[in-house]
Design a protein around this motif. Structure first.
Motif, PDB file in Angstrom:
ATOM      1  N   LEU A 213       0.824  -1.209   0.000  1.00  0.00           N
ATOM      2  CA  LEU A 213       0.000   0.000   0.000  1.00  0.00           C
ATOM      3  C   LEU A 213       0.859   1.261   0.000  1.00  0.00           C
ATOM      4  N   TRP A 214       2.006   1.199   0.677  1.00  0.00           N
ATOM      5  CA  TRP A 214       2.903   2.363   0.719  1.00  0.00           C
ATOM      6  C   TRP A 214       3.355   2.734  -0.680  1.00  0.00           C
ATOM      7  N   GLN A 215       3.718   1.721  -1.465  1.00  0.00           N
ATOM      8  CA  GLN A 215       4.258   1.971  -2.803  1.00  0.00           C
ATOM      9  C   GLN A 215       3.195   2.520  -3.757  1.00  0.00           C
ATOM     10  N   ILE A 216       1.971   2.031  -3.666  1.00  0.00           N
ATOM     11  CA  ILE A 216       0.945   2.469  -4.624  1.00  0.00           C
ATOM     12  C   ILE A 216       0.193   3.699  -4.133  1.00  0.00           C
ATOM     13  N   SER A 217       0.494   4.159  -2.905  1.00  0.00           N
ATOM     14  CA  SER A 217      -0.201   5.320  -2.344  1.00  0.00           C
ATOM     15  C   SER A 217       0.628   6.593  -2.393  1.00  0.00           C
ATOM     16  N   GLY A 218       1.825   6.518  -2.968  1.00  0.00           N
ATOM     17  CA  GLY A 218       2.640   7.718  -3.070  1.00  0.00           C
ATOM     18  C   GLY A 218       4.107   7.520  -2.750  1.00  0.00           C
ATOM     19  N   ARG A 219       4.457   6.371  -2.145  1.00  0.00           N
ATOM     20  CA  ARG A 219       5.842   6.046  -1.821  1.00  0.00           C
ATOM     21  C   ARG A 219       6.506   7.165  -1.028  1.00  0.00           C
ATOM     22  N   SER A 220       7.591   7.674  -1.530  1.00  0.00           N
ATOM     23  CA  SER A 220       8.376   8.662  -0.791  1.00  0.00           C
ATOM     24  C   SER A 220       7.669  10.010  -0.656  1.00  0.00           C
ATOM     25  N   ASN A 221       6.564  10.205  -1.365  1.00  0.00           N
ATOM     26  CA  ASN A 221       5.802  11.448  -1.237  1.00  0.00           C
ATOM     27  C   ASN A 221       4.928  11.462   0.019  1.00  0.00           C
ATOM     28  N   LEU A 222       4.770  10.299   0.666  1.00  0.00           N
ATOM     29  CA  LEU A 222       3.939  10.224   1.867  1.00  0.00           C
ATOM     30  C   LEU A 222       4.697  10.736   3.083  1.00  0.00           C
TER      31      LEU A 222
END
Length: 261
Positions: A213-222
């Motif tokens: 979920l981290w990768q498809i939700s924005g990755r480093s932009n989160l």
């Protein structure tokens, strides 16, 4: 069995429920205590009190076996298909400088067990030495995840394989070994895990994943709160159809290059 009263919003109860179910045990609580998000609740007529049994079906042994088989078979197929690409990336990494092709780093896996994670090297060989100085310079010493959009340590080919996520292809071998899953929380460093609070530590109840979920939700932009929410949501609600949906979404995110640097 939990028989004492715990507040509805208690992190203790949420974490306990996840931990017990992920370890293959059953959690029984009186009806007055029950407030476990994501669990199916079954009422039992105990002779002394009504009891609700909380269950997370996704943690049943048969489901976990199916997830492992899915990971293993798909990873083997992906390695076979991607082998020419991996050879090409290895050649480009080696040609740019004389450092090692594969970057190896200790990460923390299921139940806090450390393992060696593999990636194609995307930084200069001396990148680790410069991390502390860069973190201090950019006032990012307290960040769980240290990443810079313009990181001077990243090589020319490193920028390309990071943007396309080709640097993570080596992690398919981590999946085959059983250290990781195709889908799961981001594999964390020991120094990050040491700073987890009680609830967030429940992310260690699942194998870390190549994507999630981290990768498809924005990755480093989160930001940190958004990253933590994505991880806990995955642990609480994961399913095999959900894993497939995340994998399909990952293809779209990789093609767009969202949050990758």
């Amino acid at each position: 069995m939990v028989t004492d009263v715990i507040n509805r919003d208690s992190e203790t109860m949420k974490t306990l429920a996840l931990a017990v179910e992920a370890l293959g045990m059953e959690l029984d609580i009186p009806t007055s205590v029950a407030d476990i998000g994501g669990s199916s609740l079954c009422l039992h007529n105990d002779p002394t009190m009504p009891v609700l049994t909380a269950q997370l079906p996704q943690y049943f042994r048969t489901t976990l076996i199916l997830k492992r088989l899915f990971d293993l078979l798909l990873s083997l197929c992906l390695v076979a298909v991607a082998s020419p690409i991996m050879l090409g990336v290895a050649f480009l990494v080696k040609r740019e400088n004389k450092g090692p092709i594969i970057f190896k780093q200790e990460r923390i896996g299921l139940y806090g067990k450390p393992f060696t994670m593999y990636k194609f090297r995307s930084m200069r060989p001396d990148a680790h030495k410069a991390k502390t100085l860069l973190a201090k310079k950019h006032n990012m010493e307290d960040r769980f995840i240290f990443k810079l959009k313009e990181d001077p340590r990243v090589t020319s080919i490193g920028h390309f394989i990071r943007r396309t996520s080709l640097d993570e292809l080596q992690q398919l071998f981590n999946v085959i070994k059983g250290d990781m899953s195709l889908v799961g929380p981001r594999p964390a460093l020991a120094e990050e895990v040491a700073r987890y609070d009680f609830l967030y530590s429940s992310r260690l109840l699942a194998k870390p994943g190549i994507t999630g979920l981290w990768q498809i939700s924005g990755r480093s932009n989160l930001n940190q709160a958004e990253s933590e929410f994505a991880d806990i949501s995955y642990i609480q609600d994961w399913s095999l159809p959900g894993d497939i949906a995340i994998l399909l979404n990952t293809v779209v995110v990789v093609l767009r290059g969202t949050g990758s640097y």
